[in-house]
Design a protein around this motif. Structure first.
Motif, PDB file in Angstrom:
ATOM      1  N   ALA A  51       0.673  -0.979  -0.022  1.00 26.81           N
ATOM      2  CA  ALA A  51       0.258  -0.038  -0.213  1.00 26.81           C
ATOM      3  C   ALA A  51       0.889   1.724  -0.036  1.00 26.81           C
ATOM      4  CB  ALA A  51      -1.656  -0.500   0.972  1.00 26.81           C
ATOM      5  N   CYS A  52       2.598   1.465   0.289  1.00 25.01           N
ATOM      6  CA  CYS A  52       2.451   2.567   0.728  1.00 25.01           C
ATOM      7  C   CYS A  52       3.844   2.300  -0.356  1.00 25.01           C
ATOM      8  CB  CYS A  52       4.056   2.242   1.765  1.00 25.01           C
ATOM      9  SG  CYS A  52       3.162   2.430   2.985  1.00 25.01           S
ATOM     10  N   GLU A  53       4.239   1.155  -1.500  1.00 27.95           N
ATOM     11  CA  GLU A  53       5.011   1.533  -2.029  1.00 27.95           C
ATOM     12  C   GLU A  53       5.223   2.178  -3.266  1.00 27.95           C
ATOM     13  OE1 GLU A  53       6.915  -2.323  -3.095  1.00 27.95           O
ATOM     14  OE2 GLU A  53       4.920  -3.004  -3.883  1.00 27.95           O
ATOM     15  N   ALA A  61       5.442   5.951  -2.144  1.00 25.90           N
ATOM     16  CA  ALA A  61       6.815   6.303  -1.153  1.00 25.90           C
ATOM     17  C   ALA A  61       7.474   6.443  -3.216  1.00 25.90           C
ATOM     18  CB  ALA A  61       6.985   5.829  -0.778  1.00 25.90           C
ATOM     19  N   ASN A  62       7.503   6.061  -3.669  1.00 21.90           N
ATOM     20  CA  ASN A  62       8.012   5.681  -5.171  1.00 21.90           C
ATOM     21  C   ASN A  62       8.427   7.093  -6.119  1.00 21.90           C
ATOM     22  OD1 ASN A  62       9.703   3.642  -6.792  1.00 21.90           O
ATOM     23  ND2 ASN A  62       8.834   4.224  -7.980  1.00 21.90           N
ATOM     24  N   ASP A  63       6.827   7.473  -5.946  1.00 24.70           N
ATOM     25  CA  ASP A  63       7.015   8.539  -6.908  1.00 24.70           C
ATOM     26  C   ASP A  63       7.240   9.375  -5.837  1.00 24.70           C
ATOM     27  OD1 ASP A  63       5.146   7.522  -8.860  1.00 24.70           O
ATOM     28  OD2 ASP A  63       3.674   7.441  -7.941  1.00 24.70           O
ATOM     29  N   ILE A  64       7.332   9.274  -4.757  1.00 27.17           N
ATOM     30  CA  ILE A  64       8.232  11.214  -4.211  1.00 27.17           C
ATOM     31  C   ILE A  64       9.724  11.048  -3.722  1.00 27.17           C
ATOM     32  CG2 ILE A  64       8.067  12.512  -1.981  1.00 27.17           C
ATOM     33  CD1 ILE A  64       4.732  10.997  -1.248  1.00 27.17           C
ATOM     34  N   MET A  65       9.834   9.890  -3.121  1.00 31.95           N
ATOM     35  CA  MET A  65      11.374   9.478  -3.077  1.00 31.95           C
ATOM     36  C   MET A  65      12.285   9.286  -4.213  1.00 31.95           C
ATOM     37  SD  MET A  65      11.272  10.517  -0.173  1.00 31.95           S
ATOM     38  CE  MET A  65      13.113   9.677   0.864  1.00 31.95           C
ATOM     39  N   GLU A 119      13.604  -5.991 -11.954  1.00 29.94           N
ATOM     40  CA  GLU A 119      12.439  -7.013 -11.705  1.00 29.94           C
ATOM     41  C   GLU A 119      11.759  -6.543 -10.653  1.00 29.94           C
ATOM     42  OE1 GLU A 119      11.853 -11.060 -12.986  1.00 29.94           O
ATOM     43  OE2 GLU A 119      13.536 -11.257 -14.220  1.00 29.94           O
ATOM     44  N   ALA A 120      12.504  -7.483  -9.987  1.00 34.28           N
ATOM     45  CA  ALA A 120      11.652  -6.979  -8.386  1.00 34.28           C
ATOM     46  C   ALA A 120      11.138  -5.447  -8.444  1.00 34.28           C
ATOM     47  CB  ALA A 120      12.108  -7.755  -6.992  1.00 34.28           C
ATOM     48  N   ILE A 121      11.824  -4.123  -8.882  1.00 37.65           N
ATOM     49  CA  ILE A 121      11.033  -3.615  -8.246  1.00 37.65           C
ATOM     50  C   ILE A 121      10.034  -3.067  -9.175  1.00 37.65           C
ATOM     51  CG2 ILE A 121      12.193  -1.280  -8.862  1.00 37.65           C
ATOM     52  CD1 ILE A 121      15.115  -1.774  -7.242  1.00 37.65           C
ATOM     53  N   LYS A 122      10.372  -3.525 -10.644  1.00 38.91           N
ATOM     54  CA  LYS A 122       9.004  -3.167 -11.402  1.00 38.91           C
ATOM     55  C   LYS A 122       7.925  -4.100 -11.001  1.00 38.91           C
ATOM     56  CE  LYS A 122       8.332  -4.094 -15.980  1.00 38.91           C
ATOM     57  NZ  LYS A 122       9.199  -4.860 -16.847  1.00 38.91           N
ATOM     58  N   ASN A 123       8.060  -5.273 -10.663  1.00 38.68           N
ATOM     59  CA  ASN A 123       6.804  -6.087 -10.018  1.00 38.68           C
ATOM     60  C   ASN A 123       6.019  -5.077  -8.969  1.00 38.68           C
ATOM     61  OD1 ASN A 123       7.171  -7.731 -12.269  1.00 38.68           O
ATOM     62  ND2 ASN A 123       7.758  -9.334 -11.943  1.00 38.68           N
ATOM     63  N   GLY A 124       6.923  -4.760  -8.083  1.00 37.06           N
ATOM     64  CA  GLY A 124       6.598  -3.919  -7.185  1.00 37.06           C
ATOM     65  C   GLY A 124       6.331  -2.548  -6.262  1.00 37.06           C
ATOM     66  N   ASN A 125       6.110  -1.837  -8.016  1.00 32.31           N
ATOM     67  CA  ASN A 125       5.736  -0.877  -7.906  1.00 32.31           C
ATOM     68  C   ASN A 125       5.041  -0.341  -8.549  1.00 32.31           C
ATOM     69  OD1 ASN A 125       5.901   1.568  -7.645  1.00 32.31           O
ATOM     70  ND2 ASN A 125       7.289   2.557  -9.436  1.00 32.31           N
ATOM     71  N   ARG A 126       3.504  -1.773  -8.289  1.00 26.66           N
ATOM     72  CA  ARG A 126       2.290  -1.166  -8.897  1.00 26.66           C
ATOM     73  C   ARG A 126       1.006  -1.319  -7.529  1.00 26.66           C
ATOM     74  NH1 ARG A 126       1.933  -7.707 -11.298  1.00 26.66           N
ATOM     75  NH2 ARG A 126       3.453  -7.084 -13.014  1.00 26.66           N
ATOM     76  N   GLU A 127       0.022   0.139  -8.417  1.00 28.87           N
ATOM     77  CA  GLU A 127      -0.475   0.312  -7.571  1.00 28.87           C
ATOM     78  C   GLU A 127      -1.793  -0.398  -6.760  1.00 28.87           C
ATOM     79  OE1 GLU A 127      -1.504   4.115  -6.732  1.00 28.87           O
ATOM     80  OE2 GLU A 127      -1.603   3.780  -8.729  1.00 28.87           O
ATOM     81  N   LYS A 177      -3.931  -2.969  -4.438  1.00 32.59           N
ATOM     82  CA  LYS A 177      -5.880  -2.572  -4.327  1.00 32.59           C
ATOM     83  C   LYS A 177      -6.226  -1.453  -2.588  1.00 32.59           C
ATOM     84  CE  LYS A 177      -8.629  -6.581  -4.190  1.00 32.59           C
ATOM     85  NZ  LYS A 177      -8.354  -8.116  -3.639  1.00 32.59           N
ATOM     86  N   TYR A 178      -5.841  -2.508  -2.169  1.00 36.29           N
ATOM     87  CA  TYR A 178      -6.506  -0.925  -0.298  1.00 36.29           C
ATOM     88  C   TYR A 178      -4.891   0.186  -0.384  1.00 36.29           C
ATOM     89  CZ  TYR A 178      -8.271  -5.367  -0.027  1.00 36.29           C
ATOM     90  OH  TYR A 178      -8.527  -6.793  -0.410  1.00 36.29           O
ATOM     91  N   THR A 179      -5.811   1.127   0.340  1.00 39.37           N
ATOM     92  CA  THR A 179      -5.058   2.388   0.852  1.00 39.37           C
ATOM     93  C   THR A 179      -4.187   1.488   1.891  1.00 39.37           C
ATOM     94  OG1 THR A 179      -6.479   3.397   2.422  1.00 39.37           O
ATOM     95  CG2 THR A 179      -5.856   4.057   0.244  1.00 39.37           C
ATOM     96  N   VAL A 180      -2.892   2.607   2.717  1.00 33.96           N
ATOM     97  CA  VAL A 180      -2.989   2.517   3.819  1.00 33.96           C
ATOM     98  C   VAL A 180      -3.404   2.411   5.038  1.00 33.96           C
ATOM     99  CG1 VAL A 180      -1.056   2.941   5.874  1.00 33.96           C
ATOM    100  CG2 VAL A 180      -0.367   3.678   3.586  1.00 33.96           C
ATOM    101  N   LYS A 181      -4.447   3.460   4.946  1.00 31.81           N
ATOM    102  CA  LYS A 181      -5.829   3.437   6.406  1.00 31.81           C
ATOM    103  C   LYS A 181      -6.836   2.023   6.174  1.00 31.81           C
ATOM    104  CE  LYS A 181      -6.740   7.814   7.999  1.00 31.81           C
ATOM    105  NZ  LYS A 181      -5.504   7.692   8.815  1.00 31.81           N
ATOM    106  N   GLU A 182      -6.670   2.057   4.665  1.00 27.22           N
ATOM    107  CA  GLU A 182      -7.882   0.331   4.232  1.00 27.22           C
ATOM    108  C   GLU A 182      -7.041  -1.288   5.015  1.00 27.22           C
ATOM    109  OE1 GLU A 182     -10.211   2.329   0.569  1.00 27.22           O
ATOM    110  OE2 GLU A 182      -8.199   0.763   0.243  1.00 27.22           O
ATOM    111  N   VAL A 183      -5.986  -0.685   4.823  1.00 28.99           N
ATOM    112  CA  VAL A 183      -4.775  -1.841   4.971  1.00 28.99           C
ATOM    113  C   VAL A 183      -5.336  -2.005   6.231  1.00 28.99           C
ATOM    114  CG1 VAL A 183      -2.873  -3.607   5.588  1.00 28.99           C
ATOM    115  CG2 VAL A 183      -3.245  -2.719   3.438  1.00 28.99           C
TER     116      VAL A 183
END
Ligand code: ZN
Length: 332
Positions: free
Chosen positions: A275-277, A280-284, A309-317, A319-325
């Motif tokens: 939910a964070c990644e 965070a990636n867009d900002i950092m 590859e792991a970074i690319k795969n791990g950088n998807r939208e 399903k839930y926001t942090v609050k929702e999780v």
């Protein structure tokens, strides 16, 4: 981006303020490792850990997520002669899919290892909860330039509180920083409860101590009058390489299934981290996992392409926001 340098060996870049690249194009982490790493130090550590092999019901605990790394690790502890109790931690904000549960059952049966799920919600202190709540507020903010600047400041400040001994209420950018504190408490107490001294974890993590010796073992002794427990990063201890995995996985019947998380290795299946990644990636400007994946390249576990590859795969939208999780997990 202009002026941003990437290490020739790993995926660390100078966008990350803690990374320095030397005149040869190598980052400070890789430079230190190449200078000081000595395989003999690990051979001694392995001998030390093997002293805990005992003729008892269990002589170690082994964290098992059902992923490749931890499944292979369980196999290796058996090969070393240990009698493990395999376990998975359950915490409000994470969920294990049915296919992963079935896989764990299959692997533990095949290896003839007992398995337990351990609820660690009780190890979450009120401060931990406060941190999670503050973090969830942070991730709700609109992405103004002012906020992005603040977010980066918080990230940098949070790095100072990496030590698990500091119990500070702070909106950490990286959920792992909070979770790690909870997990360490849980590893310790759950091991002591079972009279076990060694907990193996599958993350290919390591540290260098003040004498520049590289170590795969972390000694926990939080109380004078209670025993110590050793957290052992087995992949690093046995110098596992990613290419060693297929053979082991075949032997234990590990297969990829629908519902497995897409990230092949070193990726997090944690809903909260997911939910964070992206935000965070867009900002950092770098993936929150980049430093950890870089560490895996530094020690030769994976190569640069695998990390990318792991970074690319791990950088998807997510399903839930942090609050929702956190709400789903009844944390907030
Ligand atoms: Zn590097």
């Amino acid at each position: 981006m202009d002026g941003i340098k990437e290490c020739k060996i790993c995926v660390n870049t100078t966008i990350n303020p803690s990374i320095k690249i030397n005149s040869k194009g190598i980052c400070n982490v890789c430079e230190h490792y190449n200078k000081y790493f000595n395989k003999e130090d690990l051979e001694k550590e392995l001998e030390f850990i093997k002293k805990f092999i005992k003729d008892e019901k269990y002589d170690c605990m082994v964290g098992l997520s059902g992923g490749k790394d931890s499944s292979a690790m369980l196999y290796t502890t058996k090969k070393l002669g240990f009698t493990p109790l395999a376990f998975s931690f359950e915490i409000g904000y994470n969920e294990m899919s049915d296919s992963v549960k079935a896989k764990i059952k299959r692997i533990t049966q095949k290896l003839e290892v007992d398995y337990e799920t351990i609820d660690i919600n009780n190890y979450m202190s009120s401060v931990d909860k406060e941190c999670l709540e503050k973090m969830s507020d942070l991730y709700e903010q609109p992405l103004t330039d002012e906020f992005k600047e603040k977010f980066r400041e918080i990230y940098n400040e949070g790095r100072k509180y990496y030590s698990t001994k500091q119990n500070i209420s702070f909106p950490f950018v990286r959920p792992c920083q909070i979770c790690r504190k909870i997990a360490i408490k849980a590893y310790y107490e759950e091991a002591v409860k079972r009279n076990i001294k060694v907990v193996f974890v599958g993350i290919n993590e390591w540290a260098s101590n003040k004498d520049n010796k590289y170590t795969a073992i972390r000694r926990l002794k939080p109380f004078e009058n209670k025993p110590e427990v050793y957290i052992v990063h087995l992949p690093f201890l046995v110098q596992r390489k990613y290419d060693d995995l297929p053979e082991i996985l075949k032997e234990i019947g590990w297969t990829r299934e629908v519902g497995d998380h897409e990230v092949d290795t070193g990726g997090s299946a944690c809903l909260l981290a997911k939910a964070c990644e992206k935000k965070a990636n867009d900002i950092m400007g770098f993936h929150l996992d980049a430093a950890r994946l870089s560490r895996e390249i530094t020690v030769g576990f994976i190569d640069k392409n695998k990390a990318r590859e792991a970074i690319k795969n791990g950088n998807r939208e997510s399903k839930y926001t942090v609050k929702e999780v956190l709400k789903r997990g009844k944390i907030i």
